[in-house]
Design an enzyme around this catalytic site. Structure first.
Site, mmCIF file in Angstrom:
data_model
loop_
_atom_site.group_PDB
_atom_site.id
_atom_site.type_symbol
_atom_site.label_atom_id
_atom_site.label_comp_id
_atom_site.label_asym_id
_atom_site.label_seq_id
_atom_site.Cartn_x
_atom_site.Cartn_y
_atom_site.Cartn_z
ATOM 1 N N LYS A 7 -4.553 -7.173 -106.736
ATOM 2 C CA LYS A 7 -4.725 -8.298 -107.656
ATOM 3 C C LYS A 7 -6.133 -8.393 -108.237
ATOM 4 O O LYS A 7 -6.290 -8.782 -109.395
ATOM 5 C CB LYS A 7 -4.312 -9.618 -106.998
ATOM 6 N N ASN A 38 -9.686 -16.480 -107.067
ATOM 7 C CA ASN A 38 -9.900 -15.752 -105.821
ATOM 8 C C ASN A 38 -10.822 -14.545 -105.983
ATOM 9 O O ASN A 38 -11.341 -14.019 -105.015
ATOM 10 C CB ASN A 38 -8.535 -15.297 -105.270
ATOM 11 N N HIS A 80 -1.088 -12.073 -93.951
ATOM 12 C CA HIS A 80 -1.388 -13.508 -93.827
ATOM 13 C C HIS A 80 -0.285 -14.298 -93.122
ATOM 14 O O HIS A 80 -0.099 -15.490 -93.404
ATOM 15 C CB HIS A 80 -1.637 -14.123 -95.206
#
Length: 468
Positions: A125, A148, A200
């Protein structure tokens, strides 16, 4: 800064006072709200107090007067259990949101038509976000890059309903799963979901929940772009289509009848079974490898949906410098190319770099991760020699024994000249010295960035080194 006007003169609790938390509190104050801020750490509280913010323990606040809790994305929302501030908010019926949600609401109020491209995925990403931003900037747009990727979104320039000095302002925002979880009404003009693999789970509980959170980004977008090379994302694309909307599918593993796909370094756009070659990655070192072909397919789809021409997209791709520490071409010494992939902190990430070059002199090691490098065995025939550093040296040596020649180099400063000399003596038309550690950096460095900088310094100190 983007002043947040949606809360008027109401109190808003802010928990987590890292970089984005402080910016959030200041943006709320600038828009007329009354932020009440807190952090479990004394340093964060002091930084907020130094800025004149209202620092108060949220346990002692009258929650009946609080309009919302703005939570740092680093603070648990649901797993392994909600943070105490989240429990307090829930007990008083107060919504819990993040800074991305504040941006979304402000954009909706100020300039709902302002182009907003959001990117997520387990892998790739940041490169995709940076590539999209570069494509628009190279085409002369006013690009606001954040999220982010490292710049707090509320520190960007405010959305505008009009062009700024004749230039359209475009927001390109990288979104983690934590940020999406705190942005219930996120509605980008274009949203990209690259992939979903296990990650995660300490914060999302199950892979199903993690995938569902990622799916929210594309489900709320005017133009959803979805990679379909894993089962989770393929199912998400199908669900979007079943609801009457048409996602742009992307793939690097197969040809699509509709969507954008790559065959080697050639990118194709297909509609109704008819495909046209629309761009090429040939010779673009910053976009080498199948993983970057996926990133490029996604960026192409987003940029085209955002109004860029294919010529602008191709030109932008050719000038893309790449990201530091991610397959970064640092220098060249004759036929030897030096590549910094310090971001590869596990074997899966290192596999992407190892698969991208035919012949390698590999610098690997650091603080080992579970599983080591056994999963990389298919790439061992490409490796002329390995230069092992850090705590993982013994473990990696045991795995490579009898399969790949290796030397215990101990440090990057020792490994680089050794690898350089061996690569130069190989007689190959092109040899690659690759730092792709497959390890965390914490045995010798504070983070992977410091490790990558050490590699770059060592390379650039080599006599006769030139540009890549």
């Amino acid at each position: 800064m983007i002043p947040i006007t949606s809360f008027g003169d109401r109190a808003v609790a802010v928990f987590g006072l890292g970089g984005s938390g402080l910016v959030t509190a200041e943006a709320l104050a600038a828009g007329g709200a009354r932020p009440i801020v807190w952090d479990d750490g004394e340093a964060g509280r002091k930084a907020a107090a130094d800025k004149g913010l209202d620092v108060r323990d949220l346990n002692e606040v009258d929650w009946s007067s609080v309009a919302a809790l703005v939570l740092s994305p680093g603070v648990p929302l649901t797993h392994p259990e909600p943070h105490w501030s989240v429990k307090l908010a829930a007990a008083h019926g107060v919504e819990v949101i993040g800074d991305i949600e504040l941006f979304v609401r402000e954009r909706r109020a100020r300039a709902p038509g302002a182009p907003f491209i959001a990117i997520t995925g387990t892998n790739g990403k940041s490169t995709t976000t940076a590539l999209i931003a570069h494509l628009f900037a190279a085409a002369g747009r006013d690009v606001q890059l954040g999220g982010n990727i490292g710049t707090a979104i509320l520190s960007l320039e405010p959305p505008s309903p009009d062009k700024v000095q004749g230039i359209e302002r475009v927001y390109v925002v990288e979104c983690s799963s934590y940020q999406i979880d705190l942005a219930p009404s996120i509605d980008p003009s274009v949203a990209i979901l690259l992939n979903v693999t296990e990650d995660h789970l300490d914060r999302h509980g199950t892979l199903e929940h993690y995938a569902a959170v990622k799916a929210r980004l594309v489900e709320g977008a005017a133009t959803p772009v979805v990679g379909v090379d894993d089962v989770w994302c393929a199912a998400i694309a199908d669900e979007i289509e079943a609801k009457g909307r048409r996602p742009v599918r992307i793939s690097v593993e197969r040809q699509l009848s509709d969507g954008v796909y790559a065959i080697g370094d050639r990118l194709f756009s297909a509609e109704g079974g008819r495909a046209v070659e629309v761009a090429s990655l040939a010779g673009i070192g910053s976009l080498r490898g199948a993983h970057n072909a996926q990133n490029a397919c996604a960026a192409l789809a987003a940029a085209h949906a955002g109004g860029l021409t294919l010529d602008q997209i191709q030109a932008g791709m050719r000038s893309f410098p790449g990201l530091a520490h991610r397959m970064e071409q640092v220098g060249r010494l004759g036929p030897v190319l030096f590549v910094n992939d310090s971001k590869a902190t596990n074997a899966d990430a290192a596999a992407k770099a190892l698969s991208s070059f035919p012949t390698l002199y590999w610098i690997a090691g650091g603080k080992p991760k579970t599983g080591g490098i056994e999963s990389l065995a298919e790439y061992f025939p490409k490796i002329r020699k390995a230069y092992l550093i850090g705590e993982a040296t013994d473990e990696f040596a045991a795995t490579l024994e009898g399969l790949v020649p290796y030397v215990r180099a101990e440090t990057i400063e020792k490994a680089v000249p050794l690898a350089s000399a061996d690569a130069a003596a190989s007689g190959l038309d092109e040899a690659v010295v690759l730092l792709s550690p497959a390890c965390a950096s914490f045995d010798q460095f504070r983070n992977f960035e410091e490790r990558g900088k050490a590699f770059s310094r060592a390379v650039l100190s080599l006599p006769g080194i030139g540009k890549a």
